[in-house]
Write a protein that holds these residues in place. Structure first.
Motif, PDB file in Angstrom:
ATOM      1  N   ARG A   8      11.475 -60.469  -2.129  1.00 12.24           N
ATOM      2  CA  ARG A   8      10.733 -59.225  -2.973  1.00 12.24           C
ATOM      3  C   ARG A   8      11.233 -59.592  -4.479  1.00 12.24           C
ATOM      4  NH1 ARG A   8       8.128 -53.967  -3.395  1.00 12.24           N
ATOM      5  NH2 ARG A   8       8.572 -54.393  -1.078  1.00 12.24           N
ATOM      6  N   GLN A   9      12.857 -59.569  -4.329  1.00 15.02           N
ATOM      7  CA  GLN A   9      13.046 -60.221  -5.783  1.00 15.02           C
ATOM      8  C   GLN A   9      12.242 -61.276  -6.559  1.00 15.02           C
ATOM      9  OE1 GLN A   9      17.607 -59.670  -5.617  1.00 15.02           O
ATOM     10  NE2 GLN A   9      17.392 -58.519  -7.737  1.00 15.02           N
ATOM     11  N   ALA A  10      13.252 -62.193  -5.306  1.00 14.50           N
ATOM     12  CA  ALA A  10      11.899 -63.879  -5.824  1.00 14.50           C
ATOM     13  C   ALA A  10      10.913 -63.973  -6.081  1.00 14.50           C
ATOM     14  CB  ALA A  10      12.586 -64.862  -5.080  1.00 14.50           C
ATOM     15  N   ARG A  11       9.789 -63.293  -5.665  1.00 13.42           N
ATOM     16  CA  ARG A  11       8.511 -63.189  -4.992  1.00 13.42           C
ATOM     17  C   ARG A  11       8.135 -62.279  -6.694  1.00 13.42           C
ATOM     18  NH1 ARG A  11       4.589 -59.450  -5.262  1.00 13.42           N
ATOM     19  NH2 ARG A  11       6.080 -57.870  -3.648  1.00 13.42           N
ATOM     20  N   VAL A  35       8.613 -64.113  -9.906  1.00 16.12           N
ATOM     21  CA  VAL A  35       7.880 -65.511 -10.442  1.00 16.12           C
ATOM     22  C   VAL A  35       6.653 -64.994 -10.721  1.00 16.12           C
ATOM     23  CG1 VAL A  35       6.101 -67.439  -9.242  1.00 16.12           C
ATOM     24  CG2 VAL A  35       8.010 -66.807  -8.546  1.00 16.12           C
ATOM     25  N   GLY A  36       5.986 -63.625 -10.549  1.00 14.81           N
ATOM     26  CA  GLY A  36       4.887 -63.125 -11.194  1.00 14.81           C
ATOM     27  C   GLY A  36       3.500 -63.110  -9.436  1.00 14.81           C
ATOM     28  N   VAL A  37       4.057 -63.400  -9.001  1.00 19.00           N
ATOM     29  CA  VAL A  37       2.870 -63.404  -8.023  1.00 19.00           C
ATOM     30  C   VAL A  37       3.019 -62.155  -7.040  1.00 19.00           C
ATOM     31  CG1 VAL A  37       3.600 -64.141  -5.871  1.00 19.00           C
ATOM     32  CG2 VAL A  37       1.576 -66.116  -6.876  1.00 19.00           C
ATOM     33  N   THR A  38       1.710 -61.564  -6.668  1.00 20.91           N
ATOM     34  CA  THR A  38       1.022 -60.332  -5.682  1.00 20.91           C
ATOM     35  C   THR A  38       2.037 -60.810  -4.303  1.00 20.91           C
ATOM     36  OG1 THR A  38      -1.156 -60.287  -5.303  1.00 20.91           O
ATOM     37  CG2 THR A  38       0.190 -59.587  -7.119  1.00 20.91           C
ATOM     38  N   GLN A  39       1.610 -59.709  -3.233  1.00 24.30           N
ATOM     39  CA  GLN A  39       1.769 -59.972  -2.172  1.00 24.30           C
ATOM     40  C   GLN A  39       0.990 -60.526  -1.325  1.00 24.30           C
ATOM     41  OE1 GLN A  39       2.035 -56.117  -0.535  1.00 24.30           O
ATOM     42  NE2 GLN A  39       5.239 -56.063  -0.669  1.00 24.30           N
ATOM     43  N   LYS A  40      -0.434 -60.141  -2.106  1.00 30.23           N
ATOM     44  CA  LYS A  40      -1.676 -60.738  -1.767  1.00 30.23           C
ATOM     45  C   LYS A  40      -1.765 -62.377  -2.257  1.00 30.23           C
ATOM     46  CE  LYS A  40      -6.600 -59.635  -1.621  1.00 30.23           C
ATOM     47  NZ  LYS A  40      -7.856 -61.039  -2.367  1.00 30.23           N
ATOM     48  N   GLU A  41      -1.395 -63.268  -3.783  1.00 34.21           N
ATOM     49  CA  GLU A  41      -1.650 -64.697  -3.775  1.00 34.21           C
ATOM     50  C   GLU A  41      -0.480 -64.979  -2.550  1.00 34.21           C
ATOM     51  OE1 GLU A  41      -2.457 -63.720  -8.225  1.00 34.21           O
ATOM     52  OE2 GLU A  41      -0.298 -63.650  -7.772  1.00 34.21           O
ATOM     53  N   LEU A  64      11.279 -67.756   6.486  1.00 32.37           N
ATOM     54  CA  LEU A  64      12.236 -67.693   5.206  1.00 32.37           C
ATOM     55  C   LEU A  64      11.675 -68.675   4.211  1.00 32.37           C
ATOM     56  CD1 LEU A  64      14.284 -66.520   3.647  1.00 32.37           C
ATOM     57  CD2 LEU A  64      15.972 -66.940   5.023  1.00 32.37           C
ATOM     58  N   LYS A  65      11.998 -69.956   5.010  1.00 26.99           N
ATOM     59  CA  LYS A  65      12.153 -71.021   4.253  1.00 26.99           C
ATOM     60  C   LYS A  65      10.730 -71.437   3.095  1.00 26.99           C
ATOM     61  CE  LYS A  65      13.094 -75.714   4.891  1.00 26.99           C
ATOM     62  NZ  LYS A  65      13.528 -77.025   6.606  1.00 26.99           N
ATOM     63  N   SER A  66       9.283 -71.556   4.177  1.00 29.86           N
ATOM     64  CA  SER A  66       7.942 -71.237   3.561  1.00 29.86           C
ATOM     65  C   SER A  66       7.584 -70.337   2.727  1.00 29.86           C
ATOM     66  CB  SER A  66       6.585 -71.194   5.072  1.00 29.86           C
ATOM     67  OG  SER A  66       7.462 -70.323   5.392  1.00 29.86           O
ATOM     68  N   TYR A  67       8.420 -69.116   3.072  1.00 29.57           N
ATOM     69  CA  TYR A  67       7.909 -67.894   1.734  1.00 29.57           C
ATOM     70  C   TYR A  67       8.575 -68.280   0.487  1.00 29.57           C
ATOM     71  CZ  TYR A  67       8.375 -62.887  -0.157  1.00 29.57           C
ATOM     72  OH  TYR A  67       8.148 -61.820  -0.315  1.00 29.57           O
ATOM     73  N   LEU A  68       9.699 -68.875   0.851  1.00 28.21           N
ATOM     74  CA  LEU A  68      10.373 -69.473  -0.843  1.00 28.21           C
ATOM     75  C   LEU A  68       9.034 -70.643  -1.463  1.00 28.21           C
ATOM     76  CD1 LEU A  68      13.892 -68.102  -0.026  1.00 28.21           C
ATOM     77  CD2 LEU A  68      12.445 -67.862  -1.904  1.00 28.21           C
TER      78      LEU A  68
END
Lengths: 91, 91
Positions: free
Chosen positions: A36-39, A42-48, A75-79
């Motif tokens: 979550r911190q990483a997301r 970057v300033g991206v929403t869960q939907k994006e 994990l990898k693809s999320y990041l």
DNA sequence: ACTTTGGTTCACAAATAGGTTAACTTCGGC
DNA sequence: GCCGAAGTTAACCTATTTGTGAACCAAAGT
């Protein structure tokens, strides 16, 4: 108290449910919090993010809040979808 | 050519099956190779490691050779059973 | 040649992660 | 207050990982 722990305290204040289930298992939550911190960084929403990963926002939320375990590939693809790289090393 | 790649070349020479399936997907193999390296470094057999993890040697072999993906918890406990620590960071 | 030890592979069962939908909450802007 | 955007949670289903037992191979020792 490091950044991660500060972040956790902040989330505990915001969500009672989070605080409660957090006590049950610190370890399992760590990775979700990191993601979550990483997301948010970057300033991206869960939907994006979900769209980039061809999945749904509910799956993202589950990973960040509930997930007890996660596959390395997930994990990898999320990041990578956030433009970040997963680095693993062994000590 | 780093250590990991040297190690891979060595294993390719020893096992035709490994060499063949390796070509199909480099990425998926990397983690198994890292784990095997870690285990051999400590000098523990698959059977010994399996016992520490309350599982069977066949499961260990699968992880090191075949596994296409792995859970984070599995990765972690495998390494902890070897007296090592998994370090994850995001770049 | 036989046995033991370490490792590989397969097949099946059990456990769990992730996809999906839908209902719900919270928050900010109007 | 209402609405839309962001996020949460639960339920169900499918896909994948992991546990397990058995058969097998190779190497080393006796």
């Amino acid at each position: 108290m490091d950044d991660l722990e500060k972040y956790i305290e902040k989330r505990k204040g915001k969500s009672k449910k989070f605080a409660k289930s957090f006590e049950k298992g610190y370890e399992s939550f760590k990775i979700g919090i990191l993601l979550r911190q990483a997301r948010e960084e970057v300033g991206v929403t869960q939907k994006e993010l979900a769209e980039k990963l061809s999945t749904k926002k509910s799956a993202i939320s589950r990973i960040e809040n509930h997930a007890e375990d996660i596959r390395l590939s997930t994990l990898k693809s999320y990041l990578e979808a956030l433009g970040k790289k997963l680095q693993i090393n062994i000590q």
